[in-house]
Design an enzyme around this catalytic site. Sequence first.
Site, PDB file in Angstrom:
ATOM      1  N   ASP A  38       0.571  -1.327  -0.273  1.00 26.71           N
ATOM      2  CA  ASP A  38       0.117  -0.116  -0.157  1.00 26.71           C
ATOM      3  C   ASP A  38       0.759   0.973   0.263  1.00 26.71           C
ATOM      4  O   ASP A  38       0.534   2.069  -1.118  1.00 26.71           O
ATOM      5  CB  ASP A  38      -1.179  -0.116   1.291  1.00 26.71           C
ATOM      6  CG  ASP A  38      -1.986  -1.260   1.269  1.00 26.71           C
ATOM      7  OD1 ASP A  38      -2.521  -1.499   0.059  1.00 26.71           O
ATOM      8  OD2 ASP A  38      -2.511  -0.924   1.990  1.00 26.71           O
ATOM      9  N   ILE A  84     -11.829  -0.888  -4.578  1.00 25.58           N
ATOM     10  CA  ILE A  84     -12.507   0.293  -4.102  1.00 25.58           C
ATOM     11  C   ILE A  84     -11.220   0.965  -3.765  1.00 25.58           C
ATOM     12  O   ILE A  84     -10.178   0.409  -3.797  1.00 25.58           O
ATOM     13  CB  ILE A  84     -13.404  -0.038  -2.780  1.00 25.58           C
ATOM     14  CG1 ILE A  84     -13.626  -1.959  -2.426  1.00 25.58           C
ATOM     15  CG2 ILE A  84     -13.731   0.904  -2.814  1.00 25.58           C
ATOM     16  CD1 ILE A  84     -14.425  -1.950  -1.373  1.00 25.58           C
ATOM     17  N   GLU A 120     -20.325  -1.523   6.230  1.00 31.85           N
ATOM     18  CA  GLU A 120     -19.817  -3.837   6.400  1.00 31.85           C
ATOM     19  C   GLU A 120     -18.504  -4.231   6.198  1.00 31.85           C
ATOM     20  O   GLU A 120     -17.602  -2.878   6.496  1.00 31.85           O
ATOM     21  CB  GLU A 120     -20.454  -4.199   4.937  1.00 31.85           C
ATOM     22  CG  GLU A 120     -20.162  -3.911   3.532  1.00 31.85           C
ATOM     23  CD  GLU A 120     -21.083  -4.046   2.187  1.00 31.85           C
ATOM     24  OE1 GLU A 120     -20.181  -4.794   1.150  1.00 31.85           O
ATOM     25  OE2 GLU A 120     -22.444  -3.379   2.246  1.00 31.85           O
ATOM     26  N   LYS A 122     -14.839  -5.627   6.077  1.00 30.96           N
ATOM     27  CA  LYS A 122     -13.731  -5.409   4.020  1.00 30.96           C
ATOM     28  C   LYS A 122     -13.184  -6.475   4.063  1.00 30.96           C
ATOM     29  O   LYS A 122     -12.503  -7.162   5.311  1.00 30.96           O
ATOM     30  CB  LYS A 122     -12.591  -4.328   4.317  1.00 30.96           C
ATOM     31  CG  LYS A 122     -11.977  -4.821   2.534  1.00 30.96           C
ATOM     32  CD  LYS A 122     -11.380  -3.173   2.496  1.00 30.96           C
ATOM     33  CE  LYS A 122     -10.620  -3.995   1.209  1.00 30.96           C
ATOM     34  NZ  LYS A 122      -9.887  -4.759   0.204  1.00 30.96           N
ATOM     35  N   ASP A 124     -10.862 -10.539   3.931  1.00 32.56           N
ATOM     36  CA  ASP A 124      -9.869 -10.534   3.447  1.00 32.56           C
ATOM     37  C   ASP A 124      -9.900 -11.739   2.941  1.00 32.56           C
ATOM     38  O   ASP A 124      -9.085 -12.912   3.937  1.00 32.56           O
ATOM     39  CB  ASP A 124      -8.954 -10.416   4.299  1.00 32.56           C
ATOM     40  CG  ASP A 124      -7.221  -9.652   4.593  1.00 32.56           C
ATOM     41  OD1 ASP A 124      -6.941  -9.755   2.664  1.00 32.56           O
ATOM     42  OD2 ASP A 124      -6.532 -10.414   5.073  1.00 32.56           O
ATOM     43  N   TYR A 230     -18.934 -14.756   1.404  1.00 30.72           N
ATOM     44  CA  TYR A 230     -20.005 -13.978   2.014  1.00 30.72           C
ATOM     45  C   TYR A 230     -20.411 -12.647   0.897  1.00 30.72           C
ATOM     46  O   TYR A 230     -19.314 -12.152   0.061  1.00 30.72           O
ATOM     47  CB  TYR A 230     -19.244 -12.521   2.994  1.00 30.72           C
ATOM     48  CG  TYR A 230     -19.419 -13.109   4.720  1.00 30.72           C
ATOM     49  CD1 TYR A 230     -21.124 -13.517   5.280  1.00 30.72           C
ATOM     50  CD2 TYR A 230     -18.578 -12.877   5.574  1.00 30.72           C
ATOM     51  CE1 TYR A 230     -21.541 -14.043   6.119  1.00 30.72           C
ATOM     52  CE2 TYR A 230     -18.499 -13.757   6.743  1.00 30.72           C
ATOM     53  CZ  TYR A 230     -20.161 -14.081   6.927  1.00 30.72           C
ATOM     54  OH  TYR A 230     -20.441 -14.464   8.391  1.00 30.72           O
ATOM     55  N   LYS A 321      -9.452   0.897   6.073  1.00 27.31           N
ATOM     56  CA  LYS A 321      -9.095   0.205   6.338  1.00 27.31           C
ATOM     57  C   LYS A 321      -8.272   0.014   8.954  1.00 27.31           C
ATOM     58  O   LYS A 321      -8.694   1.115   8.890  1.00 27.31           O
ATOM     59  CB  LYS A 321      -7.113  -0.329   5.936  1.00 27.31           C
ATOM     60  CG  LYS A 321      -7.453  -0.737   4.446  1.00 27.31           C
ATOM     61  CD  LYS A 321      -6.569  -1.354   4.172  1.00 27.31           C
ATOM     62  CE  LYS A 321      -6.428  -1.883   2.806  1.00 27.31           C
ATOM     63  NZ  LYS A 321      -5.201  -2.790   1.951  1.00 27.31           N
ATOM     64  N   CYS A 421      19.517 -29.619  25.709  1.00 26.30           N
ATOM     65  CA  CYS A 421      18.520 -28.685  26.132  1.00 26.30           C
ATOM     66  C   CYS A 421      19.372 -26.828  27.089  1.00 26.30           C
ATOM     67  O   CYS A 421      20.126 -27.425  28.151  1.00 26.30           O
ATOM     68  CB  CYS A 421      17.251 -28.874  27.784  1.00 26.30           C
ATOM     69  SG  CYS A 421      16.529 -27.454  28.128  1.00 26.30           S
ATOM     70  N   CYS A 424      18.283 -27.340  30.797  1.00 25.38           N
ATOM     71  CA  CYS A 424      19.254 -28.146  31.664  1.00 25.38           C
ATOM     72  C   CYS A 424      19.982 -28.830  31.201  1.00 25.38           C
ATOM     73  O   CYS A 424      20.711 -30.156  32.271  1.00 25.38           O
ATOM     74  CB  CYS A 424      17.970 -29.421  32.126  1.00 25.38           C
ATOM     75  SG  CYS A 424      17.099 -30.347  31.020  1.00 25.38           S
ATOM     76  N   CYS A 439      13.230 -31.870  25.031  1.00 28.52           N
ATOM     77  CA  CYS A 439      14.007 -31.964  26.208  1.00 28.52           C
ATOM     78  C   CYS A 439      13.976 -33.405  26.963  1.00 28.52           C
ATOM     79  O   CYS A 439      12.909 -33.443  26.590  1.00 28.52           O
ATOM     80  CB  CYS A 439      14.403 -31.162  26.834  1.00 28.52           C
ATOM     81  SG  CYS A 439      15.462 -31.402  28.112  1.00 28.52           S
ATOM     82  N   CYS A 445      13.879 -31.107  33.976  1.00 36.11           N
ATOM     83  CA  CYS A 445      14.239 -30.093  33.277  1.00 36.11           C
ATOM     84  C   CYS A 445      13.669 -28.062  34.448  1.00 36.11           C
ATOM     85  O   CYS A 445      12.325 -28.752  34.440  1.00 36.11           O
ATOM     86  CB  CYS A 445      13.858 -29.735  32.214  1.00 36.11           C
ATOM     87  SG  CYS A 445      13.591 -28.106  31.453  1.00 36.11           S
TER      88      CYS A 445
HETATM   89  S1  IVH Z   1     -17.402  -4.122  -2.662  1.00 35.55           S
HETATM   90  C1  IVH Z   1     -17.451  -1.302  -6.727  1.00 35.55           C
HETATM   91  N1  IVH Z   1     -18.043  -4.877  -0.811  1.00 35.55           N
HETATM   92  O1  IVH Z   1     -12.490  -5.460  -1.398  1.00 35.55           O
HETATM   93  C2  IVH Z   1     -17.012  -2.342  -5.326  1.00 35.55           C
HETATM   94  N2  IVH Z   1     -15.545  -5.257  -1.594  1.00 35.55           N
HETATM   95  O2  IVH Z   1     -10.668  -3.375  -3.640  1.00 35.55           O
HETATM   96  C3  IVH Z   1     -16.728  -3.847  -5.387  1.00 35.55           C
HETATM   97  N3  IVH Z   1     -13.775  -6.705  -0.450  1.00 35.55           N
HETATM   98  O3  IVH Z   1     -11.633  -6.662  -4.639  1.00 35.55           O
HETATM   99  C4  IVH Z   1     -16.934  -4.157  -4.275  1.00 35.55           C
HETATM  100  N4  IVH Z   1     -14.975  -6.493   1.070  1.00 35.55           N
HETATM  101  O4  IVH Z   1     -12.879  -8.187  -3.142  1.00 35.55           O
HETATM  102  C5  IVH Z   1     -16.611  -5.000  -1.615  1.00 35.55           C
HETATM  103  N5  IVH Z   1     -17.530  -5.319   1.652  1.00 35.55           N
HETATM  104  C6  IVH Z   1     -17.120  -4.998   0.858  1.00 35.55           C
HETATM  105  C7  IVH Z   1     -15.557  -5.616   0.429  1.00 35.55           C
HETATM  106  C8  IVH Z   1     -14.695  -5.623  -1.003  1.00 35.55           C
HETATM  107  C9  IVH Z   1     -13.842  -7.003   0.342  1.00 35.55           C
HETATM  108  C10 IVH Z   1     -12.258  -6.667  -1.342  1.00 35.55           C
HETATM  109  C11 IVH Z   1     -13.081  -7.158  -2.842  1.00 35.55           C
HETATM  110  C12 IVH Z   1     -12.511  -5.578  -4.026  1.00 35.55           C
HETATM  111  C13 IVH Z   1     -12.052  -4.998  -3.146  1.00 35.55           C
HETATM  112  C14 IVH Z   1     -12.000  -3.845  -3.604  1.00 35.55           C
END
Ligand code: IVH
Length: 684
Positions: A38, A84, A120, A122, A124, A230, A321, A421, A424, A439, A445
Amino acid sequence: MTPEQAAHRIAQLRSEIEQANHDYYVLDNPTIPDAEYDRRFRELQALEAEHPDLASADSPSQRVGGKPLAAFAQVRHRVPMLSIRTETDTTPAGAQAFDARVRKELGLTEADPAVEYAAELKFDGLAMSLRYEHGVLVQAATRGDGETGEDVTQNVRTVQVIPLRLDTEDPPELLEVRGEVYLSRGAFERYNERQRALGRPALVNPRNGAAGSIRQLDPAIAAQRPLSFYCYGIGETVGWALPASHGEVLDRLAALGLPVCAERVVGPGSDTLLEFHRAIAAKRDGLPFDIDGVVYKVNRLDLQRQLGFVAREPRWAVAHKYPAQEELTTVEAIEVQVGRTGAITPVARLAPVFVGGVTVTNATLHNEDEVRRKDVRVGDTVIVRRAGDVIPEVVSVVLERRPMRDLVTPLSDAFEMPRTCPECGAPVLRIEGEAAARCTNGLSCPAQRKQAIVHFAGRRAMDIEGLGDKLVEQLVDKGLVATPADLYGLTLEAVAGLERMAEKSAANLTAAIAASRARDLHRFIFALGIRNVGEQTAKDLARHFGQLDALMAADETALMQVADVGPVVAKSILAFFAEAHNRAVIERLRAAGAWKDGEARPAAAGHLAGKTFVLTGTLPMLSRDQAKGIIEAAGGKVAGSVSKKTDFVIAGSDPGSKFTKAQELGIATLDEGGLLALINIGSN
Ligand code: IVH
């Protein structure tokens, strides 16, 4: 920076990012932590913004991800899968910055009412597009570069939570569902434990495990890592009347039987976002899966359309983040630690690094094979990971940064496990088929002795408040305590004589020790620290035998009557009580009144008597305790893990590795309805 310098730096960043993209997306083998990626990405974006003449259509800043692997069929996304924007301000103020931008773009003034947002998690994992035609799952595709992804339908079909058919009488002609496939922390840990025990490579992190498993060409291998999913949006639709807001879209998806995370809110203005950000930060470590932040979206779809996109990123959404769970640092030394059972664990001493919300200076390297495989050496730059309550670990070495003597010779030697070890001096032995070297000195020990006492005093064992590592260390080193039994003979004067021990805390400690007398038998059994006897097994043993003497007198056959106790556990228990030293300590603990016996409650008679059940996943109606209760009421036993002795596995939604194991062993699996039917057979 001169224009020449800027051009040079931009070229360098582009090539580094391209490489990182390739490693991450195509090879599923990340070489730098997300936070570092990033930072480079932001530096590139900033430089390109400052020097528009140096911008270029093929810069990695202009695209979403990596090229698909050639081996999967390609899928063209009719509605592209977007990325995003990540809010640069990681403090809570980032939420206000997003709200301010949205209001400005919509031409709102202070007099206008608040914009409604959906917030909501994000997730991973790996972005996925699921295509349902007339309600049937016909295709699943990865994001790829956003325009073209890979057809991973076979693998996605192995994801239990993804419905193969939508739950509706009247399905739309076409509905593309977008979301994230991920590996829960539990599934990740279980998978890695098994891999390590088999001496096979462990997964680097859950995200990688999810990606690797989805892009695995053999669906049978994919199915071994139980993935979850999800939804967070939709793609192309035909014959599906769009609701007015994003929140309603998710509600409708949930109603169709698709998994939608309950951790989401809809509300007005940046306060809603701030509150969500704060609330999730507080519970992040306790979530069953990894997240790297939260996502804020403008809720009304008409406003989303009005806001539109910049490049590949919508103006109506932003990712906010949390501090990274992976960071770079250097290894200052590699030492070994001796655990309660003598297992010798190599530990990396690190230059302090802030990761996962805490400063980390030590990370486990698990065992000899893991150090060898990762080839961690003193002086190396490594990726350290800390997620949730999990012990920080070294994920991998950044080989390009290894200090070298010359082109081919590293400055440091490869790690070697000590042969004796460090505590001891007794020989270290590694039994064939075991991952850990140990050990061989047992409780002679001092390190093992200390750990045994720390375990004895632990919260889930005898629960002696305030008796931690540091104090035990002193008590043992001063010769005041050699076994748990000695704790009950400690005097106030002896304790008050310890370093940094005020009179008040000495009194508290002796009071806590006194208060730990007469604990329930199951706590005492767990506190003994018998190998392979965890908390649950200790409970089963206490329940079955009722009294310690009955347990101590049990032979292998008698022990194996207990749910969850197989030959390995039985042998550990026999070996523990066969040791004269252990029996002597137990007699002294008996004299001190450390535990109280109960009543034996071996499995009740009933039509399920002698049958062992294992529960996995979430059942639709019954809680785990309720299911356990009705099985036990019918005379059955509920065990924690699947073995050849298991008769039935009861699987709910999102079942874990137990389900896979049951299938491997050919054990009958039932859903909740099946369980209830089985219970009812007896009551008729
Ligand atoms: S919305 C137009 N919602 O993050 C927006 N993405 O860089 C489309 N991701 O590739 C994505 N949680 O795989 C959205 N609650 C969430 C998410 C989410 C994870 C991931 C997604 C996307 C990346 C965005």
